[in-house]
Write an enzyme that holds these catalytic residues in place. Sequence first.
Site: not given
Ligand code: SF4
Length: 318
Positions: A17, A46, A79, A101, A131, A170, A200, A228
């Site tokens: 991504c 990850h 994260h 991100c 995260e 996300t 996301c 992951s």
């Molecule tokens: S939030 Fe979505 S776009 Fe951002 S790093 Fe994680 S998976 Fe990728």
Amino acid sequence: MSKRNLTILLANPRGFCAGVERAIEIVERAIEKYGPPVYVRHEIVHNRYVVEALQDKGAVFVEELDEVPDGVPVIFSAHGVPKVVPAEAERRKLLYVDATCPLVSKVHREAERHHRDGRQIVLIGHAGHPEVIGTMGQLPEGSIVLVESADQAESLEVEDPKRLAYITQTTLSVDDTVGIIEVLQRRFPKISGPKKEDICYATTNRQSAVKAIAERCDALLVVGAPNSSNSARLVEVARKLGCERAMLVQRAADVDWSALADIDVLGITAGASAPEVLVEEVIAACREHFDVGIEEVTVTSEDVVFKLPRMLTAPAAA
Ligand code: SF4
């Protein structure tokens, strides 16, 4: 002996991504700009393959900031990190680059806004995921309560149902999250939340692509790492749609060929932190066992690109 025919349904979008591409580029540019070693707190994304490739270029991965020596640059992973981490880096006068991100940073800002407005926050996510640790660490302890399932949402006790908000990790399952939000909205009709959950675009699109192929597949391989979150969700999504033989593999060496011996159609996808080279490796291994035909199933195209931090793009001062 002639090989058995196998149709591979290749899910698209799959793999990297925009947030992962950006995080990897941040480490590469930092090594170019500052020279090795550049320290990275936590796996930048990850995926072992990605981590080892960056180690070869001069990145050193550590778990905590106290393992970073004084005077070397340090990068924070995609994260996101609790606020105490950049604060400690500043105290130690470390040069740091935040590779969080932008879509995770957006959730951090939502949390701060709700907190400023006096709301208790419910975070829908998985305990222990970096995260979630990073998002909860944006605010003083106790400001955010974690909910992992619809059952937990049913029994959740809150301080004031009129001053409540929710945010989400996300990389969750889109369908499971909708179920949890429905419980929260039924129990706490005044709860505030984002217009759409915070899952996301990349997580959503990869799950949609799996949904588009899962019912046609006898088995499905998700190329991704065991830690992951978005990869694990892809396996769940496929199984929920009846593809019982959905399996996570890190790379071709992990494929259980005996479990695939009788299949005609194999789905392949990859989590957001898995590079395409590993998908190609799995397909090449399939060709050794089967006579392969490939059909790519595309549900949407992606053109998201995130800017790099200015400190890595600005020309060096003369
Ligand atoms: S939030 Fe979505 S776009 Fe951002 S790093 Fe994680 S998976 Fe990728």
